[in-house]
Design an enzyme around this catalytic site. Sequence first.
Site, PDB file in Angstrom:
ATOM      1  N   SER A 141       0.868  -1.190   0.000  1.00 13.33           N
ATOM      2  CA  SER A 141       0.000   0.000   0.000  1.00 13.33           C
ATOM      3  C   SER A 141       0.894   1.226   0.000  1.00 13.33           C
ATOM      4  O   SER A 141       1.934   1.237   0.674  1.00 13.33           O
ATOM      5  CB  SER A 141      -0.874   0.020   1.251  1.00 13.33           C
ATOM      6  OG  SER A 141      -1.429   1.319   1.450  1.00 13.33           O
TER       7      SER A 141
ATOM      8  N   TYR B   4      -1.716  -1.185  10.294  1.00 10.43           N
ATOM      9  CA  TYR B   4      -1.780  -1.549   8.873  1.00 10.43           C
ATOM     10  C   TYR B   4      -0.544  -1.043   8.112  1.00 10.43           C
ATOM     11  O   TYR B   4       0.055  -1.786   7.332  1.00 10.43           O
ATOM     12  CB  TYR B   4      -3.060  -0.947   8.300  1.00 10.43           C
ATOM     13  CG  TYR B   4      -3.291  -1.062   6.817  1.00 10.43           C
ATOM     14  CD1 TYR B   4      -4.039  -2.108   6.285  1.00 10.43           C
ATOM     15  CD2 TYR B   4      -2.820  -0.093   5.928  1.00 10.43           C
ATOM     16  CE1 TYR B   4      -4.295  -2.195   4.924  1.00 10.43           C
ATOM     17  CE2 TYR B   4      -3.064  -0.177   4.572  1.00 10.43           C
ATOM     18  CZ  TYR B   4      -3.807  -1.227   4.071  1.00 10.43           C
ATOM     19  OH  TYR B   4      -4.057  -1.305   2.722  1.00 10.43           O
TER      20      TYR B   4
HETATM   21  P1  NAD Z   1     -11.722  -5.233   0.838  1.00 10.89           P
HETATM   22  O1  NAD Z   1     -11.938  -4.997   2.289  1.00 10.89           O
HETATM   23  O2  NAD Z   1     -12.703  -4.668  -0.135  1.00 10.89           O
HETATM   24  O3  NAD Z   1     -11.624  -6.804   0.567  1.00 10.89           O
HETATM   25  C1  NAD Z   1     -10.758  -7.596   1.342  1.00 10.89           C
HETATM   26  C2  NAD Z   1     -11.115  -9.043   1.197  1.00 10.89           C
HETATM   27  O4  NAD Z   1     -10.209  -9.797   2.000  1.00 10.89           O
HETATM   28  C3  NAD Z   1     -12.534  -9.372   1.695  1.00 10.89           C
HETATM   29  O5  NAD Z   1     -13.203 -10.209   0.760  1.00 10.89           O
HETATM   30  C4  NAD Z   1     -12.277 -10.099   3.018  1.00 10.89           C
HETATM   31  O6  NAD Z   1     -13.264 -11.078   3.319  1.00 10.89           O
HETATM   32  C5  NAD Z   1     -10.933 -10.752   2.739  1.00 10.89           C
HETATM   33  N1  NAD Z   1     -10.238 -11.083   3.982  1.00 10.89           N
HETATM   34  C6  NAD Z   1     -10.122 -10.348   5.116  1.00 10.89           C
HETATM   35  N2  NAD Z   1      -9.457 -11.028   6.052  1.00 10.89           N
HETATM   36  C7  NAD Z   1      -9.151 -12.236   5.514  1.00 10.89           C
HETATM   37  C8  NAD Z   1      -8.496 -13.386   6.006  1.00 10.89           C
HETATM   38  N3  NAD Z   1      -8.037 -13.455   7.270  1.00 10.89           N
HETATM   39  N4  NAD Z   1      -8.332 -14.449   5.175  1.00 10.89           N
HETATM   40  C9  NAD Z   1      -8.824 -14.400   3.915  1.00 10.89           C
HETATM   41  N5  NAD Z   1      -9.476 -13.360   3.405  1.00 10.89           N
HETATM   42  C10 NAD Z   1      -9.640 -12.278   4.199  1.00 10.89           C
HETATM   43  O7  NAD Z   1     -10.222  -4.747   0.544  1.00 10.89           O
HETATM   44  P2  NAD Z   1      -9.584  -4.018  -0.743  1.00 10.89           P
HETATM   45  O8  NAD Z   1      -9.741  -2.557  -0.547  1.00 10.89           O
HETATM   46  O9  NAD Z   1     -10.057  -4.672  -1.986  1.00 10.89           O
HETATM   47  O10 NAD Z   1      -8.045  -4.359  -0.494  1.00 10.89           O
HETATM   48  C11 NAD Z   1      -7.405  -5.469  -1.103  1.00 10.89           C
HETATM   49  C12 NAD Z   1      -5.901  -5.357  -0.895  1.00 10.89           C
HETATM   50  O11 NAD Z   1      -5.424  -4.120  -1.430  1.00 10.89           O
HETATM   51  C13 NAD Z   1      -5.463  -5.379   0.571  1.00 10.89           C
HETATM   52  O12 NAD Z   1      -4.210  -6.035   0.682  1.00 10.89           O
HETATM   53  C14 NAD Z   1      -5.296  -3.913   0.891  1.00 10.89           C
HETATM   54  O13 NAD Z   1      -4.413  -3.688   1.954  1.00 10.89           O
HETATM   55  C15 NAD Z   1      -4.727  -3.414  -0.426  1.00 10.89           C
HETATM   56  N6  NAD Z   1      -4.894  -1.970  -0.621  1.00 10.89           N
HETATM   57  C16 NAD Z   1      -6.134  -1.421  -0.707  1.00 10.89           C
HETATM   58  C17 NAD Z   1      -6.256  -0.048  -0.887  1.00 10.89           C
HETATM   59  C18 NAD Z   1      -7.577   0.623  -1.014  1.00 10.89           C
HETATM   60  O14 NAD Z   1      -7.629   1.855  -0.974  1.00 10.89           O
HETATM   61  N7  NAD Z   1      -8.669  -0.100  -1.222  1.00 10.89           N
HETATM   62  C19 NAD Z   1      -5.102   0.741  -0.965  1.00 10.89           C
HETATM   63  C20 NAD Z   1      -3.861   0.140  -0.870  1.00 10.89           C
HETATM   64  C21 NAD Z   1      -3.767  -1.217  -0.684  1.00 10.89           C
HETATM   65  C1  4PL Z   2      -3.524   6.669   0.694  1.00 17.50           C
HETATM   66  O1  4PL Z   2      -4.047   1.236   1.783  1.00 17.50           O
HETATM   67  O2  4PL Z   2      -2.971   3.852   0.717  1.00 17.50           O
HETATM   68  C2  4PL Z   2      -6.449   5.189   2.371  1.00 17.50           C
HETATM   69  C3  4PL Z   2      -6.912   2.724   2.913  1.00 17.50           C
HETATM   70  N1  4PL Z   2      -5.582   6.068   1.816  1.00 17.50           N
HETATM   71  O3  4PL Z   2      -6.064   1.596   2.676  1.00 17.50           O
HETATM   72  C4  4PL Z   2      -4.944   1.998   2.065  1.00 17.50           C
HETATM   73  C5  4PL Z   2      -4.432   5.640   1.280  1.00 17.50           C
HETATM   74  C6  4PL Z   2      -6.154   3.858   2.390  1.00 17.50           C
HETATM   75  C7  4PL Z   2      -4.085   4.301   1.280  1.00 17.50           C
HETATM   76  C8  4PL Z   2      -4.982   3.414   1.861  1.00 17.50           C
END
Ligand code: NAD
Ligand code: 4PL
Length: 248
Positions: free
Chosen positions: A141, A154
């Site tokens: 992230s 996180y």
């Molecule tokens: P989300 O919350 O929409 O979906 C996450 C999924 O992971 C869900 O389906 C949940 O059930 C599953 N999950 C949670 N805990 C779990 C576990 N213990 N075992 C198996 N599955 C599990 O999340 P997202 O926003 O799609 O994020 C996906 C990835 O991208 C994550 O690694 C997150 O850190 C990363 N990310 C997201 C953002 C953002 O802004 N959305 C930014 C940077 C990084």
């Molecule tokens: C810039 O990884 O990278 C919110 C929520 N804002 O999960 C992230 C920023 C979120 C991020 C993320």
Amino acid sequence: MSQKLQGRNAIVTGAAQGIGKAIAVRLAADGASVVVADVNLKGATAVAAEIGKAAIAAECDVSSEKAVAALHVLAAAKLGTVDILVNNAAIVPFTAWDDVDLAHWQRILDVNLTGVFLMSRASSDLMRKMATKGTIINLASNSFFAGTPNMAAYVAAKGGVIGFTRALATELGKYGITVNAVSPGLVESDGVKASPHNNAFEFVQMLQALPGKGQPEAIANVVAFLASDDARWMTGQTVNVDAGMVRW
Ligand code: NAD
Ligand code: 4PL
């Protein structure tokens, strides 16, 4: 869509929704067979049904060594080996610093960092046993670079993921296995839409070079590239995919 991943077998964790779902859909569109793994079996089953015969749904809590072992027994039985592991599953908290206690810290580290270790341990062992020149792609992230508020545990876990990506690339290079990470900025995923992070888009867009709200497909595009043979000469890298919000 190209068929660059024809004949490849992939596991995508946390694929019941959000970015993980977009990755599973995209890898399947590129020709891969995909295990849609999630702690939410109902959601994973719906995604697998949407993808069709190239997908299998599986229940797995990535923080459980037992569940991860069972997932790999299933993958070995149904697919033979794993060519592509995408460690996407994570908890995305919005937790004020005053609410960050030891229980929160440990749960976030267990899922977001130890989960990446457990999945990588099991998948890379299977890849080595089957002499598969595979690839592991971790979701980091850009909050690691930005020090984003309300997610201290996180951010720390994602720093661990980036460090582990570098170390594992070194450990596995001799087996022809590559390990890279994608580092998204704020993305309009299902999880973000349902949380207070949804209110941060205006602020984040002021920092981006490109205007607009990050979409799950934008992340899936880069994961598909890293999963393909086009990226065989890259390992240990973390690629920011955040409209130019952070530059390092
Ligand atoms: P989300 O919350 O929409 O979906 C996450 C999924 O992971 C869900 O389906 C949940 O059930 C599953 N999950 C949670 N805990 C779990 C576990 N213990 N075992 C198996 N599955 C599990 O999340 P997202 O926003 O799609 O994020 C996906 C990835 O991208 C994550 O690694 C997150 O850190 C990363 N990310 C997201 C953002 C953002 O802004 N959305 C930014 C940077 C990084
Ligand atoms: C810039 O990884 O990278 C919110 C929520 N804002 O999960 C992230 C920023 C979120 C991020 C993320």
